[in-house]
Design a protein around this motif. Structure first.
Motif, mmCIF file in Angstrom:
data_model
loop_
_atom_site.group_PDB
_atom_site.id
_atom_site.type_symbol
_atom_site.label_atom_id
_atom_site.label_comp_id
_atom_site.label_asym_id
_atom_site.label_seq_id
_atom_site.Cartn_x
_atom_site.Cartn_y
_atom_site.Cartn_z
ATOM 1 N N ARG A 1 0.833 -1.203 0.000
ATOM 2 C CA ARG A 1 0.000 0.000 0.000
ATOM 3 C C ARG A 1 0.869 1.256 0.000
ATOM 4 O O ARG A 1 0.592 2.219 -0.708
ATOM 5 C CB ARG A 1 -0.910 -0.004 1.243
ATOM 6 C CG ARG A 1 -1.932 1.096 1.224
ATOM 7 C CD ARG A 1 -2.639 1.299 2.539
ATOM 8 N NE ARG A 1 -3.835 2.095 2.367
ATOM 9 C CZ ARG A 1 -3.831 3.410 2.168
ATOM 10 N NH1 ARG A 1 -2.706 4.080 2.137
ATOM 11 N NH2 ARG A 1 -4.977 4.058 1.989
ATOM 12 N N ALA B 1 0.822 4.216 -2.651
ATOM 13 C CA ALA B 1 0.502 5.579 -2.185
ATOM 14 C C ALA B 1 1.623 6.543 -2.573
ATOM 15 O O ALA B 1 1.359 7.719 -2.855
ATOM 16 C CB ALA B 1 0.280 5.582 -0.675
ATOM 17 N N VAL C 1 0.963 7.624 -6.007
ATOM 18 C CA VAL C 1 -0.117 8.626 -6.027
ATOM 19 C C VAL C 1 0.452 10.019 -5.745
ATOM 20 O O VAL C 1 0.071 11.004 -6.392
ATOM 21 C CB VAL C 1 -1.223 8.285 -5.002
ATOM 22 C CG1 VAL C 1 -2.280 9.375 -4.950
ATOM 23 C CG2 VAL C 1 -1.868 6.951 -5.333
ATOM 24 N N GLN C 2 1.398 10.109 -4.799
ATOM 25 C CA GLN C 2 1.942 11.425 -4.444
ATOM 26 C C GLN C 2 2.654 12.076 -5.630
ATOM 27 O O GLN C 2 2.628 13.293 -5.796
ATOM 28 C CB GLN C 2 2.896 11.330 -3.239
ATOM 29 C CG GLN C 2 2.269 10.721 -1.993
ATOM 30 C CD GLN C 2 0.820 11.124 -1.795
ATOM 31 O OE1 GLN C 2 0.487 12.316 -1.790
ATOM 32 N NE2 GLN C 2 -0.060 10.131 -1.640
ATOM 33 N N LYS D 1 -0.228 13.341 -8.171
ATOM 34 C CA LYS D 1 -1.120 14.428 -7.783
ATOM 35 C C LYS D 1 -0.460 15.781 -8.033
ATOM 36 O O LYS D 1 0.757 15.903 -7.909
ATOM 37 C CB LYS D 1 -1.450 14.321 -6.284
ATOM 38 C CG LYS D 1 -2.495 13.272 -5.979
ATOM 39 C CD LYS D 1 -2.588 12.951 -4.518
ATOM 40 C CE LYS D 1 -3.051 14.090 -3.656
ATOM 41 N NZ LYS D 1 -3.511 13.625 -2.321
ATOM 42 N N ARG E 1 -3.092 16.372 1.404
ATOM 43 C CA ARG E 1 -4.054 15.496 2.089
ATOM 44 C C ARG E 1 -5.469 15.773 1.580
ATOM 45 O O ARG E 1 -5.840 16.925 1.334
ATOM 46 C CB ARG E 1 -4.035 15.714 3.613
ATOM 47 C CG ARG E 1 -2.801 15.214 4.329
ATOM 48 C CD ARG E 1 -2.771 13.725 4.529
ATOM 49 N NE ARG E 1 -3.663 13.173 5.506
ATOM 50 C CZ ARG E 1 -3.384 12.990 6.791
ATOM 51 N NH1 ARG E 1 -2.220 13.387 7.273
ATOM 52 N NH2 ARG E 1 -4.247 12.413 7.595
ATOM 53 N N ASP E 2 -6.247 14.714 1.449
ATOM 54 C CA ASP E 2 -7.601 14.805 0.900
ATOM 55 C C ASP E 2 -8.559 14.143 1.893
ATOM 56 O O ASP E 2 -8.790 12.931 1.849
ATOM 57 C CB ASP E 2 -7.614 14.089 -0.465
ATOM 58 C CG ASP E 2 -8.962 14.132 -1.149
ATOM 59 O OD1 ASP E 2 -9.982 14.381 -0.477
ATOM 60 O OD2 ASP E 2 -9.002 13.900 -2.369
ATOM 61 N N ARG F 1 -11.360 11.857 0.499
ATOM 62 C CA ARG F 1 -10.872 10.540 0.055
ATOM 63 C C ARG F 1 -10.583 9.641 1.272
ATOM 64 O O ARG F 1 -10.901 8.461 1.268
ATOM 65 C CB ARG F 1 -9.616 10.730 -0.800
ATOM 66 C CG ARG F 1 -8.886 9.471 -1.169
ATOM 67 C CD ARG F 1 -9.692 8.542 -2.053
ATOM 68 N NE ARG F 1 -8.939 7.332 -2.330
ATOM 69 C CZ ARG F 1 -9.486 6.135 -2.538
ATOM 70 N NH1 ARG F 1 -10.802 5.997 -2.537
ATOM 71 N NH2 ARG F 1 -8.730 5.094 -2.772
ATOM 72 N N GLU F 2 -10.032 10.233 2.303
ATOM 73 C CA GLU F 2 -9.732 9.439 3.504
ATOM 74 C C GLU F 2 -11.025 8.925 4.154
ATOM 75 O O GLU F 2 -11.090 7.786 4.613
ATOM 76 C CB GLU F 2 -8.878 10.254 4.486
ATOM 77 C CG GLU F 2 -7.496 10.535 3.910
ATOM 78 C CD GLU F 2 -6.534 11.222 4.871
ATOM 79 O OE1 GLU F 2 -6.733 11.111 6.093
ATOM 80 O OE2 GLU F 2 -5.575 11.864 4.384
ATOM 81 N N ILE G 1 -12.290 5.989 2.125
ATOM 82 C CA ILE G 1 -11.515 4.774 2.421
ATOM 83 C C ILE G 1 -12.026 4.138 3.715
ATOM 84 O O ILE G 1 -12.272 2.937 3.786
ATOM 85 C CB ILE G 1 -10.008 5.126 2.530
ATOM 86 C CG1 ILE G 1 -9.446 5.457 1.146
ATOM 87 C CG2 ILE G 1 -9.222 3.992 3.188
ATOM 88 C CD1 ILE G 1 -8.043 6.077 1.175
ATOM 89 N N ILE H 1 -2.017 6.100 6.637
ATOM 90 C CA ILE H 1 -1.843 7.103 5.580
ATOM 91 C C ILE H 1 -0.663 8.022 5.903
ATOM 92 O O ILE H 1 0.183 8.315 5.051
ATOM 93 C CB ILE H 1 -3.164 7.887 5.374
ATOM 94 C CG1 ILE H 1 -4.183 6.981 4.671
ATOM 95 C CG2 ILE H 1 -2.929 9.174 4.588
ATOM 96 C CD1 ILE H 1 -5.606 7.513 4.670
ATOM 97 N N LEU I 1 2.768 8.563 3.779
ATOM 98 C CA LEU I 1 3.235 9.869 3.287
ATOM 99 C C LEU I 1 4.655 10.154 3.787
ATOM 100 O O LEU I 1 5.500 10.677 3.039
ATOM 101 C CB LEU I 1 2.276 10.982 3.726
ATOM 102 C CG LEU I 1 0.875 10.932 3.106
ATOM 103 C CD1 LEU I 1 -0.027 11.990 3.737
ATOM 104 C CD2 LEU I 1 0.923 11.121 1.590
HETATM 105 O O1 PRE Z 1 -5.672 9.263 -2.811
HETATM 106 C C1 PRE Z 1 -4.872 10.193 -2.596
HETATM 107 O O2 PRE Z 1 -5.079 11.346 -2.979
HETATM 108 C C2 PRE Z 1 -3.642 9.931 -1.855
HETATM 109 O O3 PRE Z 1 -2.797 10.807 -1.758
HETATM 110 C C3 PRE Z 1 -3.476 8.608 -1.186
HETATM 111 C C4 PRE Z 1 -3.886 8.680 0.289
HETATM 112 C C5 PRE Z 1 -3.759 7.223 0.830
HETATM 113 O O4 PRE Z 1 -2.697 6.869 1.347
HETATM 114 O O5 PRE Z 1 -4.717 6.469 0.609
HETATM 115 C C6 PRE Z 1 -2.968 9.587 0.999
HETATM 116 C C7 PRE Z 1 -3.304 10.862 1.342
HETATM 117 C C8 PRE Z 1 -4.636 11.427 1.075
HETATM 118 O O6 PRE Z 1 -5.078 12.252 2.114
HETATM 119 C C9 PRE Z 1 -5.622 10.397 0.713
HETATM 120 C C10 PRE Z 1 -5.291 9.136 0.406
#
Ligand code: PRE
Length: 127
Positions: A61, A65, A68-69, A72, A80-81, A84-85, A88, A112, A116
């Motif tokens: 994971r 992740a 993803v960083q 974005k 941070r979103d 989305r958190e 999840i 998470i 990061l």
């Molecule tokens: O999905 C994202 O935007 C990510 O950056 C991944 C992730 C995660 O680890 O799942 C990490 C930080 C965000 O706040 C939300 C989710």
């Protein structure tokens, strides 16, 4: 245990984790039930097996992740979103009702944030 994908269509001869043959990019985990463990030793053995699988999943994971960083517009802690958190956590709460959303939120916030942090460390490390 299973790590890198070599050929997902090629079964491993015998998986060291479950003893069966299956694709190298799969994780198959025995799921002992609470009713099946009667002694402290059995319970700890069951927990060790589950924790090994959890660690494998957490490592994978964190790797995803980190990707993803990089994808974005604003990555890392600054990106941070919370929506989305929450999504999840809600999806996980449906699978883990005895933990529930509030406790899962604590767990996933730690997961998470650790992901990061690891991504930031990897991005800073000399190549
Ligand atoms: O999905 C994202 O935007 C990510 O950056 C991944 C992730 C995660 O680890 O799942 C990490 C930080 C965000 O706040 C939300 C989710």
């Amino acid at each position: 245990m299973h790590d890198q994908v070599i050929d997902p269509t090629e079964p491993t001869a015998s998986c060291p984790a479950c003893g069966r043959a299956h694709a190298a990019d799969e994780l198959r985990v025995p799921l002992p039930s609470a009713a099946s463990v009667g002694t402290l030793g059995e319970a700890r053995t069951a927990i060790d097996g589950l924790d090994a699988a959890l660690a494998t999943l957490l490592e994978r994971r964190a790797e995803i992740a980190a990707v993803v960083q990089r994808l974005k517009p604003v990555g890392g802690h600054a990106g941070r979103d919370p929506g989305r958190e929450r999504q999840i956590v809600e999806a996980m709460a449906a699978r883990a009702p005895s933990l529930g959303a509030d406790r899962l939120a604590r767990i996933m916030t730690a997961v998470i944030e650790a992901g990061l942090d690891a991504a930031a460390d990897a991005a800073e490390a000399p190549r």
